[in-house]
Design a protein around this motif. Structure first.
Motif, PDB file in Angstrom:
ATOM      1  N   PRO A   1      11.097   3.498  -8.203  1.00 18.46           N
ATOM      2  CA  PRO A   1      10.458   4.401  -7.232  1.00 18.46           C
ATOM      3  C   PRO A   1       8.980   4.076  -7.007  1.00 18.46           C
ATOM      4  O   PRO A   1       8.480   4.219  -5.876  1.00 18.46           O
ATOM      5  CB  PRO A   1      10.652   5.778  -7.858  1.00 18.46           C
ATOM      6  N   GLU A   2       8.296   3.594  -8.024  1.00 21.93           N
ATOM      7  CA  GLU A   2       6.882   3.261  -7.875  1.00 21.93           C
ATOM      8  C   GLU A   2       6.641   2.006  -7.043  1.00 21.93           C
ATOM      9  O   GLU A   2       5.490   1.673  -6.738  1.00 21.93           O
ATOM     10  CB  GLU A   2       6.199   3.122  -9.236  1.00 21.93           C
TER      11      GLU A   2
ATOM     12  N   THR B   1       6.080  -3.688   6.513  1.00 26.14           N
ATOM     13  CA  THR B   1       7.450  -3.179   6.524  1.00 26.14           C
ATOM     14  C   THR B   1       7.584  -2.170   5.382  1.00 26.14           C
ATOM     15  O   THR B   1       7.109  -2.403   4.270  1.00 26.14           O
ATOM     16  CB  THR B   1       8.476  -4.324   6.411  1.00 26.14           C
ATOM     17  N   GLN B   2       8.231  -1.049   5.679  1.00 26.36           N
ATOM     18  CA  GLN B   2       8.323   0.044   4.713  1.00 26.36           C
ATOM     19  C   GLN B   2       9.454  -0.218   3.713  1.00 26.36           C
ATOM     20  O   GLN B   2      10.582  -0.538   4.098  1.00 26.36           O
ATOM     21  CB  GLN B   2       8.590   1.369   5.426  1.00 26.36           C
ATOM     22  N   VAL B   3       9.132  -0.060   2.454  1.00 24.90           N
ATOM     23  CA  VAL B   3      10.126  -0.106   1.378  1.00 24.90           C
ATOM     24  C   VAL B   3      10.102   1.246   0.669  1.00 24.90           C
ATOM     25  O   VAL B   3       9.040   1.684   0.214  1.00 24.90           O
ATOM     26  CB  VAL B   3       9.829  -1.237   0.379  1.00 24.90           C
ATOM     27  N   THR B   4      11.255   1.891   0.607  1.00 24.71           N
ATOM     28  CA  THR B   4      11.364   3.183  -0.055  1.00 24.71           C
ATOM     29  C   THR B   4      12.452   3.093  -1.116  1.00 24.71           C
ATOM     30  O   THR B   4      13.592   2.727  -0.809  1.00 24.71           O
ATOM     31  CB  THR B   4      11.700   4.303   0.942  1.00 24.71           C
ATOM     32  N   VAL B   5      12.095   3.413  -2.352  1.00 30.43           N
ATOM     33  CA  VAL B   5      13.037   3.358  -3.466  1.00 30.43           C
ATOM     34  C   VAL B   5      13.266   4.776  -3.959  1.00 30.43           C
ATOM     35  O   VAL B   5      12.329   5.449  -4.398  1.00 30.43           O
ATOM     36  CB  VAL B   5      12.504   2.472  -4.603  1.00 30.43           C
ATOM     37  N   SER B   6      14.512   5.224  -3.875  1.00 29.68           N
ATOM     38  CA  SER B   6      14.839   6.582  -4.296  1.00 29.68           C
ATOM     39  C   SER B   6      15.280   6.580  -5.760  1.00 29.68           C
ATOM     40  O   SER B   6      15.888   5.630  -6.240  1.00 29.68           O
ATOM     41  CB  SER B   6      15.934   7.156  -3.420  1.00 29.68           C
TER      42      SER B   6
ATOM     43  N   TYR C   1       4.792  -2.910   2.728  1.00 30.17           N
ATOM     44  CA  TYR C   1       4.554  -4.259   2.233  1.00 30.17           C
ATOM     45  C   TYR C   1       4.049  -5.138   3.375  1.00 30.17           C
ATOM     46  O   TYR C   1       4.620  -5.132   4.474  1.00 30.17           O
ATOM     47  CB  TYR C   1       5.839  -4.847   1.642  1.00 30.17           C
ATOM     48  N   TYR C   2       2.985  -5.894   3.084  1.00 33.43           N
ATOM     49  CA  TYR C   2       2.347  -6.749   4.070  1.00 33.43           C
ATOM     50  C   TYR C   2       2.332  -8.193   3.576  1.00 33.43           C
ATOM     51  O   TYR C   2       2.054  -8.441   2.388  1.00 33.43           O
ATOM     52  CB  TYR C   2       0.898  -6.330   4.302  1.00 33.43           C
ATOM     53  N   CYS C   3       2.566  -9.143   4.467  1.00 28.87           N
ATOM     54  CA  CYS C   3       2.297 -10.531   4.109  1.00 28.87           C
ATOM     55  C   CYS C   3       0.931 -10.910   4.669  1.00 28.87           C
ATOM     56  O   CYS C   3       0.407 -10.261   5.583  1.00 28.87           O
ATOM     57  CB  CYS C   3       3.382 -11.469   4.609  1.00 28.87           C
ATOM     58  N   ALA C   4       0.369 -11.973   4.112  1.00 31.14           N
ATOM     59  CA  ALA C   4      -0.972 -12.386   4.480  1.00 31.14           C
ATOM     60  C   ALA C   4      -1.125 -13.894   4.334  1.00 31.14           C
ATOM     61  O   ALA C   4      -0.436 -14.519   3.520  1.00 31.14           O
ATOM     62  CB  ALA C   4      -2.002 -11.673   3.611  1.00 31.14           C
TER      63      ALA C   4
ATOM     64  N   GLN D   1       0.847  -1.189   0.000  1.00 37.68           N
ATOM     65  CA  GLN D   1       0.000   0.000   0.000  1.00 37.68           C
ATOM     66  C   GLN D   1       0.880   1.236   0.000  1.00 37.68           C
ATOM     67  O   GLN D   1       1.669   1.455   0.922  1.00 37.68           O
ATOM     68  CB  GLN D   1      -0.936   0.018   1.205  1.00 37.68           C
ATOM     69  N   ALA D   2       0.735   2.014  -1.054  1.00 35.11           N
ATOM     70  CA  ALA D   2       1.462   3.276  -1.173  1.00 35.11           C
ATOM     71  C   ALA D   2       0.613   4.402  -0.584  1.00 35.11           C
ATOM     72  O   ALA D   2      -0.620   4.273  -0.504  1.00 35.11           O
ATOM     73  CB  ALA D   2       1.771   3.552  -2.637  1.00 35.11           C
ATOM     74  N   PRO D   3       1.230   5.514  -0.185  1.00 35.57           N
ATOM     75  CA  PRO D   3       0.468   6.618   0.394  1.00 35.57           C
ATOM     76  C   PRO D   3      -0.635   7.096  -0.547  1.00 35.57           C
ATOM     77  O   PRO D   3      -0.389   7.317  -1.734  1.00 35.57           O
ATOM     78  CB  PRO D   3       1.535   7.702   0.594  1.00 35.57           C
ATOM     79  N   GLY D   4      -1.839   7.211  -0.012  1.00 38.32           N
ATOM     80  CA  GLY D   4      -2.955   7.706  -0.793  1.00 38.32           C
ATOM     81  C   GLY D   4      -3.555   6.706  -1.756  1.00 38.32           C
ATOM     82  O   GLY D   4      -4.445   7.060  -2.540  1.00 38.32           O
ATOM     83  N   LYS D   5      -3.071   5.472  -1.712  1.00 35.28           N
ATOM     84  CA  LYS D   5      -3.580   4.447  -2.633  1.00 35.28           C
ATOM     85  C   LYS D   5      -4.154   3.267  -1.849  1.00 35.28           C
ATOM     86  O   LYS D   5      -3.855   3.085  -0.669  1.00 35.28           O
ATOM     87  CB  LYS D   5      -2.465   3.970  -3.557  1.00 35.28           C
TER      88      LYS D   5
END
Length: 125
Positions: free
Chosen positions: A88-89, A119-124, A94-97, A39-43
């Motif tokens: 970057p997109e 857990t947060q994944v950030t790609v610059s 990220y969630y497991c289920a 889940q990305a911010p705002g999505k």
């Protein structure tokens, strides 16, 4: 009760790699299909990948196919998401289920019942 704990997120440059892990407890892990979502911010949360019980079949979102690989280690009760050629997109939590019923296929159409904390994944760029 079922608990899922994700790890392995972080900050990475575009083109880089990360491997996420999700350790499960409170269930007979080998019996259940597992999935990864993000889940990305705002999505809205979206499907990323799934793996069947036993690991015999998998399913991937088109956006990650060929770059991400889902796998599982039933002895360690852990599911992994290897992420290569990150963009970057791909930035998201990220969630497991866990699938809600045993013996399911690796499919985005499963009814996933339990999710981890993410857990947060950030790609610059």
């Amino acid at each position: 009760q079922v608990q899922l704990v994700e790890s392995g997120g972080g900050l990475v440059q575009a083109g880089g790699s990360l491997r996420l892990s999700c350790a499960a407890s409170g269930l007979t892990f080998s019996m259940y299909a597992m999935g990864w979502f993000r889940q990305a911010p705002g999505k809205e949360r979206e499907f990323v990948a799934a793996i069947s019980w036993g690991g015999g079949n998998t399913d991937y979102a088109d956006s990650v196919k060929g770059r991400f690989t889902i796998s599982r280690d039933d002895a360690k009760k852990t599911v992994y998401l290897q992420m290569n050629s990150l963009k970057p997109e791909d930035t998201a939590v990220y969630y497991c289920a866990v699938d809600g019923v045993p013996w399911g296929p690796g499919s985005r159409r499963n009814e996933y019942e339990y999710y981890g904390q993410g857990t947060q994944v950030t790609v610059s760029s």
